[in-house]
Structure formats: structure tokens, C-alpha cells
Design an enzyme around this catalytic site. Structure first.
Site, PDB file in Angstrom:
ATOM      1  N   CYS A  75      22.608 -20.722  37.495  1.00 32.46           N
ATOM      2  CA  CYS A  75      24.002 -21.138  37.362  1.00 32.46           C
ATOM      3  C   CYS A  75      24.074 -22.630  37.673  1.00 32.46           C
ATOM      4  O   CYS A  75      23.702 -23.054  38.774  1.00 32.46           O
ATOM      5  CB  CYS A  75      24.842 -20.340  38.359  1.00 32.46           C
ATOM      6  N   CYS A 190      25.785 -24.807  31.094  1.00 32.62           N
ATOM      7  CA  CYS A 190      26.273 -23.592  31.753  1.00 32.62           C
ATOM      8  C   CYS A 190      25.436 -22.469  31.157  1.00 32.62           C
ATOM      9  O   CYS A 190      25.275 -22.408  29.929  1.00 32.62           O
ATOM     10  CB  CYS A 190      27.751 -23.367  31.460  1.00 32.62           C
TER      11      CYS A 190
HETATM   12  N1  DGL Z   1      26.971 -19.542  34.460  1.00 37.53           N
HETATM   13  C1  DGL Z   1      27.572 -20.538  35.254  1.00 37.53           C
HETATM   14  C2  DGL Z   1      26.940 -21.908  35.053  1.00 37.53           C
HETATM   15  O1  DGL Z   1      25.808 -22.023  34.626  1.00 37.53           O
HETATM   16  C3  DGL Z   1      29.054 -20.679  35.405  1.00 37.53           C
HETATM   17  C4  DGL Z   1      30.091 -19.810  34.857  1.00 37.53           C
HETATM   18  C5  DGL Z   1      31.312 -19.767  35.776  1.00 37.53           C
HETATM   19  O2  DGL Z   1      31.268 -18.949  36.692  1.00 37.53           O
HETATM   20  O3  DGL Z   1      32.256 -20.556  35.587  1.00 37.53           O
HETATM   21  O4  DGL Z   1      27.524 -22.904  35.339  1.00 37.53           O
END
Ligand code: DGL
Length: 273
Positions: A75, A190
Site C-alpha cells: 500500500c 496505488c
Molecule cells: N492500495 C492503497 C495504496 O496503494 C490505497 C487505497 C486506499 O485505501 O485509499 O495506496
């Protein structure tokens, strides 16, 4: 080491599956626990101190419950703010993070116009500014903080329909034109976004290179594991692959079917927050 390595892959939701899928290719026989903090989703709108506190607390519980040999913070929104605290608190545990792939984008662009598509949190981070200053000072960089794309990707994974116009609106600001040049590389900053990359390609006003760092993250994790556990080989049998949700909610049937395609079985364990 004789036992297979145990890996914890962590994200706010299902985006980390894009990283998980790449690691599994290199380390098929590891023991995997995927934790989706769906109760805290989306991370993009959290204030930085509150997000650090939440992830630290969750990690404490997860480390006690699962005793992982390595943790992958799949993330960007969390990695760009929590990694220093995690490494300080658990110095013996390797953490592999996911941060915006600005360096490869700056190396590959010809037009010297790149965009970074991430959550609102990620594009606002000092960490992201530092990456730009360090690796992309020669480029014109457009930061695009999307409010809705991660949620649209979640809906897609749940088998729900996602409207082209909604995706198109979110990616449109990435496409910039200036004095005869135009954006030719877009960083998927993301982990949710590669889930929709086919849609991005179809809806893009012109072709660009979409940069997904997942294969590079997987290679880094594999390299670190190799130092302690030796090599794995493609095709080896998996040990165990389970997914837990911090909400404790059982995945509805369409999502369970998607997760099964990743080889993941739901476990009704809820980590302490
Ligand atoms: N998957 C997450 C990232 O790589 C973020 C998604 C979220 O919770 O806003 O930033």
C-alpha cells in the site's frame, strides 16, 4: 531454515493483491497471510498521525498472531508514511514497502512529462516530493490524487459494474499537453490501480506507459527471502494462502470466487486494532 517462509501481505483492501500475485510467482511455496484492513478503507483520506497509529496497532496484533518472517506493506498510502516507524519498532523483521515508481517513470519517459496517479494521501506526502526531487527533477511531474479510484477497484473486485465515465474522470487529469509535448508515462502509485489498468488503457485519450511497480517489489522480496531461506522454484506447491479482513466480514460469493482465483481462502480471524 527448514520451514517455508511465512509472509504477511498488508493493504487497506484488495489492491495489495496486485503485489501478492507477483510475489507468489517467484515464491510459490511460501506460507501467505493477506490482511485487508477493510474496516479502515480507504486510507487515502486518513490524516497522517491517525494512519500511522492504526497501522502500528494492527501490525502489533498481526505479528503476534502470525509470526511472519517478512511483511510486505502493499500500500503506497501506508508505506509513504509508516515504514520508518515499523522498521524502528521491529528492527529484526524485514518490511518491504510500496512507494511511487517515480524513478522508473523518469527513466523511461521520452517527452519528460510524467504523471503520478495515487490516493490523495500519497500525492500529498513529503516522501513523494522527495522522490520527485531526487529522480525526476528533469521532468514535468503532474500529481493526481484520486478520491474514488481505489473504491472503484474494490467494486470491480466484488464483481460490481463500474462505469467507464467514472474511471475516465479520475484518470483524465493525468493526460497533459504542453508546447507540443504530452504525458507519456503514468505511475500507478496505488496498488489498487493495476486492477483496472485494462480499463485505463481502453479509456486513455492517447497511449502511455502505465508503470506498475509490483514485479520490482516482488523481486526485492524474493531477493531478501533468498538470503535467509534459499531459492524457491516456480511450480512448487503452495503451503497455505489465507486472507483476513479487519471487519471480520465473510466475502460475498463473487468476491470469494475472485479470491479463489488468487488461491486465497478466507479465514474468520479478526486482528486487534
Ligand atoms: N492500495 C492503497 C495504496 O496503494 C490505497 C487505497 C486506499 O485505501 O485509499 O495506496
Amino acid at each position: 531454515m527448514t520451514h517455508p517462509p511465512k509472509l504477511l501481505v498488508f493493504d487497506s483492501g484488495l489492491g495489495g493483491l496486485t503485489v501478492f500475485a507477483e510475489i507468489v510467482k517467484l515464491r510459490p511455496s511460501a506460507d501467505y497471510v493477506y490482511c485487508a484492513d477493510d474496516a479502515g478503507f480507504p486510507y487515502g483520506s486518513w490524516q497522517e498521525p491517525a494512519l500511522v497509529e492504526r497501522v502500528m496497532k494492527l501490525m502489533e496484533g498481526l505479528i503476534v498472531d502470525h509470526a511472519p518472517d517478512m511483511i510486505i506493506i502493499a500500500c503506497n498510502t501506508a508505506s509513504t508514511i509508516v515504514l520508518p516507524d515499523l522498521r524502528l519498532h521491529w528492527p529484526a523483521l524485514p518490511f518491504v514497502g510500496t512507494v511511487p515508481a517515480i524513478k522508473p517513470a523518469a527513466e523511461r519517459t521520452r517527452s519528460k512529462m510524467i504523471s503520478v496517479l495515487g490516493t490523495q494521501g500519497t500525492v500529498a506526502r513529503d516522501y513523494t516530493q522527495k522522490l520527485i526531487a531526487q529522480f525526476a527533477a528533469h521532468c514535468s511531474v503532474t500529481l493526481v490524487g484520486s478520491k474514488r479510484l481505489a473504491s472503484l477497484a474494490e467494486r470491480y473486485m466484488h464483481g460490481e459494474s463500474v462505469r467507464d465515465a467514472d474511471i475516465g474522470d479520475e484518470i483524465a487529469p493525468c493526460f497533459q499537453e504542453e508546447g507540443g509535448r504530452r504525458t507519456d508515462a503514468i505511475v500507478l502509485a496505488c496498488t489498487h490501480y493495476p486492477l483496472l489498468v485494462d480499463e485505463f488503457k481502453r479509456l486513455a485519450p492517447w497511449p502511455v506507459e502505465w508503470i506498475d511497480p509490483a514485479p520490482a517489489i516482488a523481486r526485492r522480496a524474493d531477493q531478501l527471502l533468498g538470503e535467509r531461506f534459499g531459492a524457491d522454484a516456480p511450480g512448487r506447491q503452495p503451503v497455505s494462502r489465507s486472507i483476513i479482513f479487519t471487519s471480520g466480514a465473510r466475502p460475498p460469493a463473487p468476491l470469494a470466487a475472485t479470491l479463489a482465483r488468487y488461491g486465497l481462502a478466507w479465514t474468520a480471524v479478526v486482528p486487534t486494532v
